[in-house]
Design a protein around this motif. Structure first.
Motif, PDB file in Angstrom:
ATOM      1  N   ALA A  36     -16.941 -36.597   3.875  1.00 22.45           N
ATOM      2  CA  ALA A  36     -16.818 -35.702   5.043  1.00 22.45           C
ATOM      3  C   ALA A  36     -15.474 -34.982   5.023  1.00 22.45           C
ATOM      4  CB  ALA A  36     -16.984 -36.493   6.340  1.00 22.45           C
ATOM      5  N   THR A  37     -14.426 -35.703   4.656  1.00 22.06           N
ATOM      6  CA  THR A  37     -13.094 -35.088   4.586  1.00 22.06           C
ATOM      7  C   THR A  37     -13.063 -34.056   3.468  1.00 22.06           C
ATOM      8  OG1 THR A  37     -12.142 -37.179   5.338  1.00 22.06           O
ATOM      9  CG2 THR A  37     -10.633 -35.584   4.379  1.00 22.06           C
ATOM     10  N   TRP A  38     -13.622 -34.399   2.316  1.00 22.46           N
ATOM     11  CA  TRP A  38     -13.662 -33.473   1.188  1.00 22.46           C
ATOM     12  C   TRP A  38     -14.402 -32.189   1.557  1.00 22.46           C
ATOM     13  CZ3 TRP A  38     -17.389 -31.133  -1.784  1.00 22.46           C
ATOM     14  CH2 TRP A  38     -16.926 -30.502  -2.949  1.00 22.46           C
ATOM     15  N   ARG A  39     -15.543 -32.332   2.265  1.00 24.66           N
ATOM     16  CA  ARG A  39     -16.318 -31.144   2.680  1.00 24.66           C
ATOM     17  C   ARG A  39     -15.495 -30.263   3.620  1.00 24.66           C
ATOM     18  NH1 ARG A  39     -20.548 -34.889   2.765  1.00 24.66           N
ATOM     19  NH2 ARG A  39     -20.343 -35.186   5.016  1.00 24.66           N
ATOM     20  N   ARG A  40     -14.759 -30.876   4.535  1.00 24.34           N
ATOM     21  CA  ARG A  40     -13.905 -30.100   5.450  1.00 24.34           C
ATOM     22  C   ARG A  40     -12.832 -29.340   4.669  1.00 24.34           C
ATOM     23  NH1 ARG A  40     -13.502 -31.026  11.065  1.00 24.34           N
ATOM     24  NH2 ARG A  40     -15.089 -32.456  11.839  1.00 24.34           N
ATOM     25  N   ILE A  41     -12.191 -30.022   3.735  1.00 21.44           N
ATOM     26  CA  ILE A  41     -11.143 -29.368   2.940  1.00 21.44           C
ATOM     27  C   ILE A  41     -11.741 -28.231   2.124  1.00 21.44           C
ATOM     28  CG2 ILE A  41      -9.514 -29.691   1.033  1.00 21.44           C
ATOM     29  CD1 ILE A  41      -9.093 -32.579   2.109  1.00 21.44           C
ATOM     30  N   LYS A  42     -12.890 -28.480   1.515  1.00 25.18           N
ATOM     31  CA  LYS A  42     -13.559 -27.450   0.718  1.00 25.18           C
ATOM     32  C   LYS A  42     -13.927 -26.239   1.585  1.00 25.18           C
ATOM     33  CE  LYS A  42     -15.310 -26.554  -3.336  1.00 25.18           C
ATOM     34  NZ  LYS A  42     -14.383 -26.106  -4.350  1.00 25.18           N
ATOM     35  N   ARG A  43     -14.440 -26.499   2.795  1.00 18.99           N
ATOM     36  CA  ARG A  43     -14.788 -25.409   3.713  1.00 18.99           C
ATOM     37  C   ARG A  43     -13.553 -24.608   4.098  1.00 18.99           C
ATOM     38  NH1 ARG A  43     -14.420 -25.441   9.017  1.00 18.99           N
ATOM     39  NH2 ARG A  43     -14.406 -27.703   9.178  1.00 18.99           N
ATOM     40  N   LEU A  44     -12.438 -25.291   4.352  1.00 23.38           N
ATOM     41  CA  LEU A  44     -11.181 -24.613   4.708  1.00 23.38           C
ATOM     42  C   LEU A  44     -10.660 -23.774   3.540  1.00 23.38           C
ATOM     43  CD1 LEU A  44      -9.547 -27.535   6.687  1.00 23.38           C
ATOM     44  CD2 LEU A  44     -10.269 -25.330   7.644  1.00 23.38           C
ATOM     45  N   GLU A  45     -10.829 -24.276   2.312  1.00 29.81           N
ATOM     46  CA  GLU A  45     -10.423 -23.500   1.134  1.00 29.81           C
ATOM     47  C   GLU A  45     -11.307 -22.272   0.971  1.00 29.81           C
ATOM     48  OE1 GLU A  45      -8.576 -26.984  -1.741  1.00 29.81           O
ATOM     49  OE2 GLU A  45     -10.718 -26.525  -1.899  1.00 29.81           O
ATOM     50  N   GLU A  46     -12.619 -22.447   1.092  1.00 29.73           N
ATOM     51  CA  GLU A  46     -13.551 -21.325   0.922  1.00 29.73           C
ATOM     52  C   GLU A  46     -13.374 -20.265   1.997  1.00 29.73           C
ATOM     53  OE1 GLU A  46     -17.338 -23.293   0.697  1.00 29.73           O
ATOM     54  OE2 GLU A  46     -17.007 -23.887  -1.396  1.00 29.73           O
ATOM     55  N   ALA A  47     -12.993 -20.689   3.205  1.00 31.23           N
ATOM     56  CA  ALA A  47     -12.762 -19.746   4.296  1.00 31.23           C
ATOM     57  C   ALA A  47     -11.400 -19.058   4.178  1.00 31.23           C
ATOM     58  CB  ALA A  47     -12.861 -20.471   5.637  1.00 31.23           C
ATOM     59  N   GLY A  48     -10.557 -19.539   3.266  1.00 26.24           N
ATOM     60  CA  GLY A  48      -9.242 -18.928   3.082  1.00 26.24           C
ATOM     61  C   GLY A  48      -8.149 -19.510   3.964  1.00 26.24           C
ATOM     62  N   ALA A  49      -8.492 -20.518   4.786  1.00 27.74           N
ATOM     63  CA  ALA A  49      -7.462 -21.146   5.628  1.00 27.74           C
ATOM     64  C   ALA A  49      -6.457 -21.901   4.762  1.00 27.74           C
ATOM     65  CB  ALA A  49      -8.105 -22.095   6.642  1.00 27.74           C
ATOM     66  N   ILE A  50      -6.918 -22.455   3.649  1.00 23.57           N
ATOM     67  CA  ILE A  50      -6.035 -23.052   2.643  1.00 23.57           C
ATOM     68  C   ILE A  50      -6.011 -22.066   1.483  1.00 23.57           C
ATOM     69  CG2 ILE A  50      -5.654 -24.958   1.038  1.00 23.57           C
ATOM     70  CD1 ILE A  50      -7.186 -26.770   2.989  1.00 23.57           C
ATOM     71  N   ALA A  51      -4.887 -21.395   1.324  1.00 24.25           N
ATOM     72  CA  ALA A  51      -4.781 -20.355   0.305  1.00 24.25           C
ATOM     73  C   ALA A  51      -4.378 -20.913  -1.052  1.00 24.25           C
ATOM     74  CB  ALA A  51      -3.776 -19.293   0.747  1.00 24.25           C
ATOM     75  N   GLY A  52      -3.917 -22.138  -1.093  1.00 25.73           N
ATOM     76  CA  GLY A  52      -3.507 -22.744  -2.347  1.00 25.73           C
ATOM     77  C   GLY A  52      -2.575 -23.902  -2.077  1.00 25.73           C
ATOM     78  N   ARG A  53      -2.203 -24.568  -3.126  1.00 29.05           N
ATOM     79  CA  ARG A  53      -1.257 -25.675  -3.041  1.00 29.05           C
ATOM     80  C   ARG A  53      -0.227 -25.438  -4.127  1.00 29.05           C
ATOM     81  NH1 ARG A  53      -5.309 -30.767  -2.031  1.00 29.05           N
ATOM     82  NH2 ARG A  53      -6.890 -29.551  -0.960  1.00 29.05           N
ATOM     83  N   ARG A  54       1.013 -25.847  -3.857  1.00 28.99           N
ATOM     84  CA  ARG A  54       2.032 -25.613  -4.862  1.00 28.99           C
ATOM     85  C   ARG A  54       3.032 -26.746  -4.932  1.00 28.99           C
ATOM     86  NH1 ARG A  54       5.226 -20.630  -2.110  1.00 28.99           N
ATOM     87  NH2 ARG A  54       4.838 -21.339  -0.027  1.00 28.99           N
ATOM     88  N   LEU A  55       3.699 -26.768  -6.037  1.00 34.74           N
ATOM     89  CA  LEU A  55       4.727 -27.749  -6.304  1.00 34.74           C
ATOM     90  C   LEU A  55       6.059 -27.174  -5.836  1.00 34.74           C
ATOM     91  CD1 LEU A  55       5.400 -30.413  -7.833  1.00 34.74           C
ATOM     92  CD2 LEU A  55       5.742 -28.983  -9.849  1.00 34.74           C
ATOM     93  N   VAL A  56       6.828 -27.935  -5.083  1.00 33.62           N
ATOM     94  CA  VAL A  56       8.133 -27.483  -4.606  1.00 33.62           C
ATOM     95  C   VAL A  56       9.203 -28.141  -5.465  1.00 33.62           C
ATOM     96  CG1 VAL A  56       9.715 -27.398  -2.641  1.00 33.62           C
ATOM     97  CG2 VAL A  56       7.251 -27.204  -2.264  1.00 33.62           C
ATOM     98  N   LEU A  57       9.998 -27.320  -6.121  1.00 32.15           N
ATOM     99  CA  LEU A  57      11.043 -27.821  -7.001  1.00 32.15           C
ATOM    100  C   LEU A  57      12.370 -27.888  -6.260  1.00 32.15           C
ATOM    101  CD1 LEU A  57      10.186 -25.682 -10.158  1.00 32.15           C
ATOM    102  CD2 LEU A  57       9.462 -28.014  -9.653  1.00 32.15           C
ATOM    103  N   ASP A  58      13.211 -28.829  -6.621  1.00 30.02           N
ATOM    104  CA  ASP A  58      14.555 -28.935  -6.061  1.00 30.02           C
ATOM    105  C   ASP A  58      15.458 -28.039  -6.899  1.00 30.02           C
ATOM    106  OD1 ASP A  58      17.255 -29.705  -5.516  1.00 30.02           O
ATOM    107  OD2 ASP A  58      16.515 -31.596  -4.703  1.00 30.02           O
ATOM    108  N   ARG A  59      15.803 -26.872  -6.369  1.00 33.87           N
ATOM    109  CA  ARG A  59      16.572 -25.884  -7.119  1.00 33.87           C
ATOM    110  C   ARG A  59      17.931 -26.428  -7.561  1.00 33.87           C
ATOM    111  NH1 ARG A  59      14.384 -23.256  -2.878  1.00 33.87           N
ATOM    112  NH2 ARG A  59      12.743 -21.786  -3.350  1.00 33.87           N
ATOM    113  N   GLU A  60      18.608 -27.156  -6.678  1.00 30.08           N
ATOM    114  CA  GLU A  60      19.928 -27.684  -7.021  1.00 30.08           C
ATOM    115  C   GLU A  60      19.860 -28.653  -8.188  1.00 30.08           C
ATOM    116  OE1 GLU A  60      22.750 -28.960  -4.102  1.00 30.08           O
ATOM    117  OE2 GLU A  60      21.955 -27.547  -2.635  1.00 30.08           O
ATOM    118  N   LYS A  61      18.867 -29.537  -8.192  1.00 33.94           N
ATOM    119  CA  LYS A  61      18.739 -30.503  -9.282  1.00 33.94           C
ATOM    120  C   LYS A  61      18.366 -29.829 -10.592  1.00 33.94           C
ATOM    121  CE  LYS A  61      18.010 -34.491  -6.435  1.00 33.94           C
ATOM    122  NZ  LYS A  61      17.110 -35.444  -5.858  1.00 33.94           N
ATOM    123  N   LEU A  62      17.839 -28.621 -10.506  1.00 30.43           N
ATOM    124  CA  LEU A  62      17.502 -27.855 -11.703  1.00 30.43           C
ATOM    125  C   LEU A  62      18.633 -26.914 -12.117  1.00 30.43           C
ATOM    126  CD1 LEU A  62      13.788 -27.097 -10.869  1.00 30.43           C
ATOM    127  CD2 LEU A  62      14.671 -28.694 -12.580  1.00 30.43           C
ATOM    128  N   GLY A  63      19.761 -26.990 -11.399  1.00 30.63           N
ATOM    129  CA  GLY A  63      20.928 -26.202 -11.782  1.00 30.63           C
ATOM    130  C   GLY A  63      21.100 -24.893 -11.044  1.00 30.63           C
TER     131      GLY A  63
END
Length: 151
Positions: A36-63
């Protein structure tokens, strides 16, 4: 606009905080089955409410110890000059975001650099030489607070 119930909003808030949570983790948290949770997430993605997911990098630790917001005003604003500027500025690896805005400046850029000397090099050699660049205003980021979205 997508119709959201309270469970959808809770799921979105939880994913905003940590997008790596699985449907089974979220389901346990909100008293739903994994499917049920997966279907809700999938519906939110298909409707565009979830536009994507991304990795957040720590800029300072990367120099990258300095972040600067640049307001850029172009000298000429024809369709060709906008596209030329966007294409050229997007090729600069230190430029993290390019936002076409309305106001005093035409563009707002988020630029990262190792330090202020490195930022000056990027500004002088890379950004100021781009097609159509006129006035530029720099604002150095001192601190940043992440605030959750509108849900």
């Amino acid at each position: 606009m997508t119709e959201l119930d309270e469970i959808d909003r809770r799921i979105l808030r939880a994913l905003q905080q940590d997008a790596t949570q699985s449907a089974s983790q979220l389901g346990r948290r909100f008293d739903l089955s994994q499917p049920a949770t997966w279907r809700r997430i999938k519906r939110l993605e298909e409707a565009g409410a979830i536009a994507g997911r991304r990795l957040v990098l720590d800029r300072e630790k990367l120099g990258f110890g300095v972040t600067v917001f640049l307001g850029v005003k172009l000298v000429a604003k024809g369709r060709v000059s906008l596209e030329d500027f966007e294409r050229a500025v997007s090729a600069i690896r230190e430029v993290q975001t390019v936002e076409h805005v309305l106001g005093l400046y035409d563009y707002r850029l988020r630029v990262v650099a190792t330090d202020l000397a490195d930022f000056e090099r990027v500004l002088r050699r890379r950004i100021m030489t781009l097609p159509g660049v006129g006035n530029v205003e720099a604002n150095v980021l001192l601190t940043e607070e992440r605030r959750p979205g509108p849900l």
